[in-house]
Design an enzyme around this catalytic site. Structure first.
Site, short mmCIF file in Angstrom:
data_model
loop_
_atom_site.label_atom_id
_atom_site.label_comp_id
_atom_site.label_asym_id
_atom_site.label_seq_id
_atom_site.Cartn_x
_atom_site.Cartn_y
_atom_site.Cartn_z
N GLU A 143 9.04 -4.04 11.22
CA GLU A 143 9.46 -2.74 10.72
C GLU A 143 9.90 -1.80 11.83
O GLU A 143 9.20 -1.62 12.83
CB GLU A 143 8.32 -2.07 9.92
CG GLU A 143 8.71 -0.71 9.36
CD GLU A 143 7.74 -0.16 8.34
OE1 GLU A 143 7.95 0.98 7.88
OE2 GLU A 143 6.76 -0.86 8.00
N LYS A 182 -1.08 -9.54 2.95
CA LYS A 182 -0.39 -9.04 4.14
C LYS A 182 -1.30 -8.08 4.88
O LYS A 182 -1.99 -7.26 4.25
CB LYS A 182 0.92 -8.32 3.77
CG LYS A 182 1.69 -7.80 5.01
CD LYS A 182 3.06 -7.28 4.65
CE LYS A 182 3.04 -5.92 4.03
NZ LYS A 182 2.53 -4.86 4.97
N GLU A 185 -1.59 -5.69 8.76
CA GLU A 185 -0.85 -5.14 9.88
C GLU A 185 -1.51 -5.48 11.21
O GLU A 185 -2.74 -5.53 11.29
CB GLU A 185 -0.74 -3.61 9.74
CG GLU A 185 0.03 -3.17 8.50
CD GLU A 185 0.14 -1.65 8.39
OE1 GLU A 185 -0.27 -0.95 9.34
OE2 GLU A 185 0.65 -1.18 7.36
N ASP A 213 0.82 -1.20 0.00
CA ASP A 213 0.00 0.00 0.00
C ASP A 213 0.87 1.26 0.00
O ASP A 213 0.36 2.38 -0.13
CB ASP A 213 -1.00 0.00 1.16
CG ASP A 213 -0.36 -0.12 2.53
OD1 ASP A 213 0.88 -0.09 2.63
OD2 ASP A 213 -1.11 -0.24 3.52
N SER A 214 2.18 1.08 0.07
CA SER A 214 3.10 2.20 -0.15
C SER A 214 2.92 2.79 -1.55
O SER A 214 3.38 3.91 -1.81
CB SER A 214 4.55 1.74 0.03
OG SER A 214 4.80 0.55 -0.71
N ASP A 261 -0.92 -6.24 -0.19
CA ASP A 261 -1.37 -5.61 1.06
C ASP A 261 -2.90 -5.48 1.09
O ASP A 261 -3.53 -5.14 0.08
CB ASP A 261 -0.79 -4.20 1.18
CG ASP A 261 0.45 -4.15 2.05
OD1 ASP A 261 0.63 -5.05 2.89
OD2 ASP A 261 1.25 -3.20 1.89
#
Length: 279
Positions: A187, A119, A121, A50-51, A89
């Site tokens: 991270e 993925k 979070e 999602d970056s 993501d």
């Protein structure tokens, strides 16, 4: 699927899981077909992160990335891959509400893009969702430590896991491993904590601003290629300066257009093919 003896066999989530403690896992992000083709030659895992919202769409953070946006880029990346595992993501707001909603969105991501895993979070709080997904054939890569989708609640992109906070990050790692994640991104945590997590859990750790002792490493491809002249996180090593090179190339192009140096004779067409003219 039937493979010939010389066919390229795609890497799977279980194969990544089996690399725990073995040769380090090389991972990069990609958002386009051409970049995916290059990364695929060298890396084990490609993340459609999602970056992309910040890197390609000019967003201030990752929160504005939508399902449609990530699916579009996921499809593009998938077309460029032959061997690397593609992980995609889950955007902010698509999995936090309930495991059932997370499953519907994860299934859509995999069906629409051909991704081999998703993925998401979160640690302890997301462990039930990870378990729900993995029990229903959705491979999950977890993400702990600094979680960019939580930027508004954690107060910025700060190092996580220093002092008494280390125990909570360790608990997150243990929870996602026990829930069935096949790997976990760690991270922006202190080296000593990343080393401890890597030693204590039985799934691969993928570091970004963590430790060389992790089972693998990941970077945003545009960061490591130097596409952003103004922005360089401490944990990024620049392997090229493509942003500077592109700036110089575009400046030269514009100057040649304005001076009529481009296009020259070799770039334009005559009334007859070159072979006819030369004969």
């Amino acid at each position: 699927m039937t493979y010939g003896k010389d066919a390229v066999r795609p890497i799977t989530a279980p194969a990544i899981r089996a690399q725990k403690g073995q040769t380090p896992i090389a991972c990069l992000t990609a958002y386009t077909t051409p970049m995916a083709q290059v990364v695929d030659k060298h890396c084990d895992l490609v993340l459609v992160g999602d970056s992309v919202g910040m890197v390609l769409h000019g967003l201030p953070d990752t929160l504005g990335v939508t399902m449609d946006m990530i699916i579009m880029h996921g499809k593009a990346v998938r077309r460029g891959l032959k061997r690397a595992l593609m992980v995609i993501d889950m955007p902010f707001g698509t999995y936090e509400e309930s495991p059932e909603i997370a499953f519907r969105n994860a299934a859509r991501l995999m069906q629409d893009t051909g991704a081999g895993a998703v993925k998401l979070e979160g640690g302890v709080a997301m462990a039930p969702t990870i378990a729900y997904l993995t029990q229903r054939a959705i491979p999950v890569m977890a993400h702990i430590g600094l979680t960019p989708q939580s930027v508004n609640t954690i107060g910025g992109y700060k190092v996580k896991g220093r002092g008494i906070e280390a125990q909570a990050i360790l608990a997150d790692a243990q929870a996602v491993a026990e829930a069935g994640a096949f790997a976990v991104v760690i991270e922006k945590v202190p080296d000593i904590l990343a080393r401890r997590i890597t030693a204590e859990i039985d799934i691969p750790t993928i570091g970004i601003g963590a430790s060389a002792a992790c089972d693998g490493q990941i970077l945003v491809v545009d960061d490591m290629l130097g596409m952003f002249a103004e922005f360089k996180p401490k944990f990024v090593k620049r392997y090229a300066e493509l942003g500077t090179d592109a700036d110089a190339a575009i400046a030269r192009y514009a100057q040649e257009v304005k001076s009529r140096a481009f296009p020259s004779a070799e770039h334009i067409f005559g009334d007859a093919p070159a072979s006819v003219v030369s004969s």
